[in-house]
Write a protein that holds these residues in place. Structure first.
Motif, mmCIF file in Angstrom:
data_model
loop_
_atom_site.group_PDB
_atom_site.id
_atom_site.type_symbol
_atom_site.label_atom_id
_atom_site.label_comp_id
_atom_site.label_asym_id
_atom_site.label_seq_id
_atom_site.Cartn_x
_atom_site.Cartn_y
_atom_site.Cartn_z
ATOM 1 N N TRP A 48 0.846 -1.186 0.000
ATOM 2 C CA TRP A 48 0.000 0.000 0.000
ATOM 3 C C TRP A 48 0.884 1.239 0.000
ATOM 4 N N THR A 49 0.262 2.374 -0.305
ATOM 5 C CA THR A 49 0.972 3.649 -0.326
ATOM 6 C C THR A 49 0.378 4.549 0.750
ATOM 7 N N ARG B 251 5.872 4.053 -0.189
ATOM 8 C CA ARG B 251 5.330 2.762 -0.650
ATOM 9 C C ARG B 251 5.777 1.682 0.338
ATOM 10 N N VAL B 252 4.824 0.943 0.886
ATOM 11 C CA VAL B 252 5.114 -0.043 1.919
ATOM 12 C C VAL B 252 4.827 -1.445 1.399
ATOM 13 N N TYR B 253 5.753 -2.371 1.669
ATOM 14 C CA TYR B 253 5.621 -3.774 1.280
ATOM 15 C C TYR B 253 5.824 -4.619 2.534
ATOM 16 N N LEU B 254 4.870 -5.496 2.810
ATOM 17 C CA LEU B 254 4.900 -6.265 4.055
ATOM 18 C C LEU B 254 4.713 -7.750 3.815
ATOM 19 N N ALA C 142 10.275 7.263 -0.559
ATOM 20 C CA ALA C 142 10.745 6.098 0.181
ATOM 21 C C ALA C 142 10.015 4.827 -0.227
ATOM 22 N N SER C 143 10.782 3.755 -0.344
ATOM 23 C CA SER C 143 10.245 2.406 -0.527
ATOM 24 C C SER C 143 10.591 1.647 0.748
ATOM 25 N N VAL C 144 9.570 1.168 1.471
ATOM 26 C CA VAL C 144 9.776 0.556 2.787
ATOM 27 C C VAL C 144 9.341 -0.901 2.747
ATOM 28 N N SER C 145 10.271 -1.806 3.015
ATOM 29 C CA SER C 145 9.999 -3.242 3.023
ATOM 30 C C SER C 145 10.062 -3.746 4.457
ATOM 31 N N ALA D 56 12.547 -6.331 -0.680
ATOM 32 C CA ALA D 56 13.098 -5.032 -1.059
ATOM 33 C C ALA D 56 13.435 -4.984 -2.540
ATOM 34 N N ASN D 57 13.902 -6.098 -3.094
ATOM 35 C CA ASN D 57 14.165 -6.184 -4.522
ATOM 36 C C ASN D 57 12.878 -5.997 -5.327
ATOM 37 N N ILE D 58 11.814 -6.625 -4.879
ATOM 38 C CA ILE D 58 10.511 -6.466 -5.537
ATOM 39 C C ILE D 58 10.045 -5.019 -5.454
ATOM 40 N N ALA D 59 10.168 -4.428 -4.263
ATOM 41 C CA ALA D 59 9.719 -3.056 -4.065
ATOM 42 C C ALA D 59 10.531 -2.076 -4.901
ATOM 43 N N TRP D 60 11.853 -2.224 -4.865
ATOM 44 C CA TRP D 60 12.720 -1.267 -5.550
ATOM 45 C C TRP D 60 12.551 -1.336 -7.065
ATOM 46 N N ASN D 61 12.434 -2.539 -7.583
ATOM 47 C CA ASN D 61 12.351 -2.712 -9.037
ATOM 48 C C ASN D 61 10.931 -2.772 -9.558
#
Length: 459
Positions: A40-41, A47-50, A230-233, A410-415
C-alpha cells in the motif's frame, strides 16, 4: 564500484540477547514457501511492502531511497556512502526537546542505546540506492523505543565535523592500502573503461573524499530523506495496521514535500564501440583478469533467460562451461566465473579469473572462446535442464530467514516487480528454453567488443 558504508552496532543487552537467542531457535521451523506480500501507499507517498512472519518475535525493516552513488557528483565520488556512514556519528537534540531520545547524543551514546535495546540500525549506499535497515524484537516496549531512536537518528543526524575528519583519514588510508592489491587495480580500470563517464564507473578516492565537507552531507541528507520517495519493506511479526503505524513513526520527522517532483534522469550506460585489451604491469604472484562489457538493466524482459544462461556459462560454479574449459581441461585457473550486475542501468557483464602470469594470454584466449561459442550456439538441452534444476532446487535457500526474505521483498519493491514474483519464480525458470537463452545472450553480449583487463601478466 562504490565504497559501501555501514553502521555496526555493539553487542545486545542481556534482556534482548536472551529473547533474540530464543527467537533464533524458532527460525529452524521457518516456512519454506514464499508468503503473500501486502502493498500500500501511505498518504505521504511512502510505498510499503509487508510480509507477515509470526514464527519469531522480531521485525526487519528496510527503507530504500533513490540516493545511491549514481547521483554522486563526479568530483565527490563516494558522497552517498559517506553520508550513510556518518548517520551514526552523532545526533542533534530534538527541536522541541520532548519524547524518548530527545537529547543530543554522540557516537558512543548512540551505540550504547542500540546495545541496550538489542536492536540495530544500519545504513549503506550502493550504486542505485541508499538503504537504512532496522532490526528489532517485537516486544512492545523494546520495539517502541527502537522505532523512536531510529526515527530520531535518521531525521536529525549531527554530522560532527571532528568525526568526519577522523573517518576521512581512516577511509583514505584504507583506499590507499586497497590500491596496493592487483584485484583492486584491475576492478578500477575495468569499471572505468566499461562504464566510461557513467556514475557506475566512479570510485571513491582520497581526492574525492577531500572534496566532501559537512555541508555537503547536510545538503544530501535534506535532499534525499523525503517520505514521498521512500520504498519501505517489512518482514516480521507485525500486522498490516501495526506496520503502517511503525512506518509512519519512522518517517514522521522527515521533511514534508508538498509537491514530490521526479528526480532528474541519469543517463544510460553507453555501449562499447570496440574491443579494448589493457595489460597493466604489476608485481604479483597471480595475474588478475577481467573481461566484459555493459550488460542489461534489471527490468529487461529476458531477465530469467539471462539468469539461466549465465548460470550455465560461468555462474554455476564447478558445473559451468568456463570452469570446465579453463580449470578442468587446462588447469589454467583454480576459479573462473561470470556474472551480470543488473541495476537501474546496464550493469557490467564480467568474466573473472586469476592465473599464473605466464599463462595469462592462454587463459584469456580460452575464456573468450568459451564466451563466444556460448553466445553463438547457446546451451545444450542437458546443460539447460541441469541449470534449471539447480536454480529451482536452491530457491528455498533464498528465503529461509527473515533477512533473506527482506532482501527479496526489497528487490521487488525497488524494481517494481509483480507482488507474486517469489511465488512464480521457479515457474519462470522452468519456462526458459534453449532458444530463449541463445536469443537473450546473443542480444545482450558482443564478444568481439569486450574489454579485457589483465593486471600482473608476464611481459
Amino acid at each position: 564500484m562504490f565504497l559501501i558504508s555501514s553502521v555496526l552496532i555493539k553487542p545486545f543487552g542481556w534482556r534482548a540477547r536472551t529473547a533474540m537467542f530464543s527467537a533464533c531457535l524458532l527460525a529452524s521451523g521457518w516456512a519454506q514457501a514464499a508468503l503473500p506480500i501486502q502493498h500500500w501507499t501511505q498518504p505521504g507517498g511512502a510505498r510499503v511492502y509487508l510480509v507477515e512472519s509470526h514464527a519469531i518475535p522480531m521485525v526487519d525493516v528496510q527503507i530504500d531511497l533513490d540516493a545511491g552513488g549514481r547521483r554522486d557528483p563526479a568530483a565527490q565520488a563516494g558522497l552517498a556512502s559517506v553520508m550513510a556512514g556518518q548517520i551514526a556519528s552523532g545526533m542533534r537534540a530534538a527541536p522541541k526537546g520532548q519524547g524518548p531520545y530527545a537529547q543530543a547524543m554522540d557516537e558512543n551514546q548512540i551505540g550504547e542505546a542500540w546495545a541496550d535495546l538489542g536492536a540495530s540500525l544500519g545504513a549503506s549506499a550502493g550504486a542505485d540506492r541508499m538503504s537504512f535497515a532496522l532490526r528489532s524484537l517485537t516486544d512492545p516496549a523494546l520495539l517502541d523505543k527502537a522505532v523512536a531512536l531510529a526515527a530520531r537518528q535518521l531525521a536529525h543526524p549531527a554530522f560532527p565535523e571532528a568525526m568526519w575528519l577522523r573517518d576521512r583519514e581512516r577511509m583514505s588510508a584504507a583506499i590507499r592500502e586497497s590500491m596496493t592489491q592487483p584485484a583492486t587495480v584491475a576492478q578500477h580500470r575495468f569499471d572505468s573503461v566499461v562504464y566510461g563517464a557513467h556514475p557506475y564507473g566512479y570510485h571513491t578516492t582520497s581526492e574525492s573524499l577531500l572534496r566532501i565537507g559537512v555541508q555537503d552531507l547536510q545538503n544530501l541528507h535534506a535532499q534525499s530523506l523525503q517520505a514521498c520517495r521512500a520504498s519501505v519493506s517489512v518482514v516480521g511479526a507485525l500486522t498490516r495496521a501495526q506496520t503502517d503505524a511503525l512506518v509512519k513513526r519512522l518517517l514522521a520527522q522527515w521533511p514534508k514535500a508538498s509537491d514530490c517532483q521526479p528526480l532528474p534522469a541519469v543517463a544510460e550506460v553507453a555501449p562499447l564501440a570496440e574491443a579494448q585489451h589493457l595489460n597493466l604491469p604489476f608485481d604479483s604472484a597471480q595475474a588478475h583478469v577481467l573481461i566484459g562489457q555493459p550488460g542489461y538493466k534489471r527490468d529487461d524482459p529476458d531477465f530469467f533467460a539471462l539468469l539461466v544462461g549465465n548460470h550455465i556459462l560461468g555462474g554455476g560454479g564447478f558445473v559451468s562451461r568456463l570452469t570446465e574449459q579453463v580449470r578442468e581441461k587446462r588447469g589454467l585457473s583454480y576459479s573462473v566465473y561470470s556474472y551480470f550486475s543488473a541495476g537501474l542501468h546496464a550493469g557490467a557483464f564480467t568474466v573473472g579469473l586469476q592465473t599464473r602470469p605466464d599463462q595469462a594470454a592462454q587463459a584469456v584466449a580460452v575464456a573468450k572462446d568459451v564466451v563466444r561459442a556460448f553466445v553463438n550456439e547457446g546451451p545444450t538441452q542437458a546443460e539447460l535442464q541441469a541449470a534449471k534444476s539447480n536454480l529451482m532446487g536452491g530457491f528455498a535457500l533464498r528465503i529461509d530467514s527473515n533477512r533473506k526474505l527482506l532482501d527479496n521483498v526489497a528487490n521487488i519493491a525497488w524494481n517494481r516487480l509483480p507482488l507474486n514474483y517469489l511465488d512464480v519464480w521457479t515457474q519462470q525458470i522452468e519456462r526458459v528454453t534453449v532458444q530463449d537463452v541463445r536469443r537473450a545472450m546473443s542480444r545482450v553480449l558482443q564478444p568481439d567488443r569486450m574489454v579485457t583487463v589483465v593486471v600482473g601478466a608476464q611481459p
